[in-house]
Design an enzyme around this catalytic site. Structure first.
Site, short mmCIF file in Angstrom:
data_model
loop_
_atom_site.label_atom_id
_atom_site.label_comp_id
_atom_site.label_asym_id
_atom_site.label_seq_id
_atom_site.Cartn_x
_atom_site.Cartn_y
_atom_site.Cartn_z
N LYS A 162 1.52 9.10 -3.94
CA LYS A 162 1.79 9.56 -2.65
C LYS A 162 3.35 9.67 -2.22
CE LYS A 162 -0.15 6.29 -0.03
NZ LYS A 162 -0.73 5.37 -1.16
N ARG B 155 -3.63 4.05 7.73
CA ARG B 155 -4.34 3.36 6.64
C ARG B 155 -5.48 2.76 7.02
NH1 ARG B 155 0.28 2.12 3.05
NH2 ARG B 155 -0.28 1.16 1.17
N ARG C 290 5.16 -0.62 -12.66
CA ARG C 290 6.37 -0.31 -11.66
C ARG C 290 7.49 -1.17 -11.59
NH1 ARG C 290 3.98 2.35 -6.14
NH2 ARG C 290 3.44 0.35 -5.74
N ARG D 33 7.53 -5.62 -8.02
CA ARG D 33 7.44 -5.99 -6.39
C ARG D 33 6.16 -6.92 -6.44
NH1 ARG D 33 6.17 -0.47 -3.23
NH2 ARG D 33 4.21 -1.52 -2.64
N ARG E 8 -5.09 -5.09 -3.11
CA ARG E 8 -4.73 -3.86 -2.38
C ARG E 8 -5.88 -2.61 -2.80
NH1 ARG E 8 1.25 -2.57 -4.15
NH2 ARG E 8 1.18 -1.28 -2.45
#
Ligand code: AMP
Length: 213
Positions: free
Chosen positions: A13, A88, A127, A160, A171
């Site tokens: 996104k 969200r 990532r 992260r 998540r």
């Protein structure tokens, strides 16, 4: 043009929102980026958000809605914006619809970037993010010029806290229970467009552009 980006965490996104922002000259408003900037600056908001984010949980609706409703009133939003990571939850979507109604406005497009959970886990564990400026890279799909070093500012790249595999799973669970219902919400408003997020980045962007035209 007011756009909402939907999709699981790690569906791409943010990348697509940046491309849309550049093409149409409207700001990309990422609640995740705003929270992370506040964490780096150690503000009160940052400290509050971090306690939720590190566990893979959502920051409370009230905090998040106030932040966004305030942000979309700024001058740079006059011609529209792309909301990346907001809403969200259903209460957040209601708060946004209400804030826009008060301005005599509405969301024009909700773009759902669809990616299966298995792909999400692979993507997120690879990532890497710059510890200083927040730029994002990927060990396989978007390698920095020098391993472990940010192309933009030369600082160290890190995984992260919320991209660790256990947190990614949490998540995803949160996404399915709290965020996925927004797909029906925007479908019922007649503004939903779904794209296949497993395609190459450029192709996903082309598909989004055809939906926006
Ligand atoms: P993101 O970078 O969009 O994946 O967001 C990272 C984290 O920030 C999320 O896992 C949440 O903890 C928090 N966050 C971002 N946007 C929201 C939102 N709209 N509502 C609640 N929490 C959010």
């Amino acid at each position: 043009m007011k756009i909402v980006m939907l999709g699981a965490p790690g569906a791409g996104k943010g990348t697509q929102a940046r491309l849309i922002s550049e093409k149409f000259g409207i700001p990309q408003i990422s609640t995740g980026d705003i929270f992370r900037a506040n964490i780096r600056e150690n503000t009160e908001l940052g400290q509050r958000a971090k306690s939720y984010m590190d566990k893979g949980l959502l920051v409370p609706d009230q905090v998040t809605c106030d932040l966004v409703v305030d942000r979309i009133k700024r001058d740079d939003c006059a011609n529209g914006y792309i909301l990346d990571g907001f809403p969200r939850t259903i209460p957040q979507a209601h708060a946004l619809t209400k804030a826009l109604e008060d301005q005599g406005s509405k969301i024009d497009y909700a773009i759902d970037v669809e990616v299966p959970d298995e792909d999400i886990v692979t993507r997120m564990s690879g990532r890497r993010v710059c510890s200083k400026c927040g730029a994002t890279f990927h060990i396989k799909y978007k390698k920095p010029a020098a391993e472990g070093i940010c192309d933009s500012c030369g600082s160290a790249l890190i995984l992260r806290e919320d991209d660790h595999p256990e947190t990614v799973q949490k998540r995803l669970d949160v996404y399915h229970s709290q965020t996925q219902p927004l797909i029906d919400y925007y479908h019922d408003l007649g503004v939903l467009h779904s794209v296949d997020g497993t395609k190459e980045m450029d192709q996903v962007f082309a598909d989004i552009c055809s939906a926006l035209e």
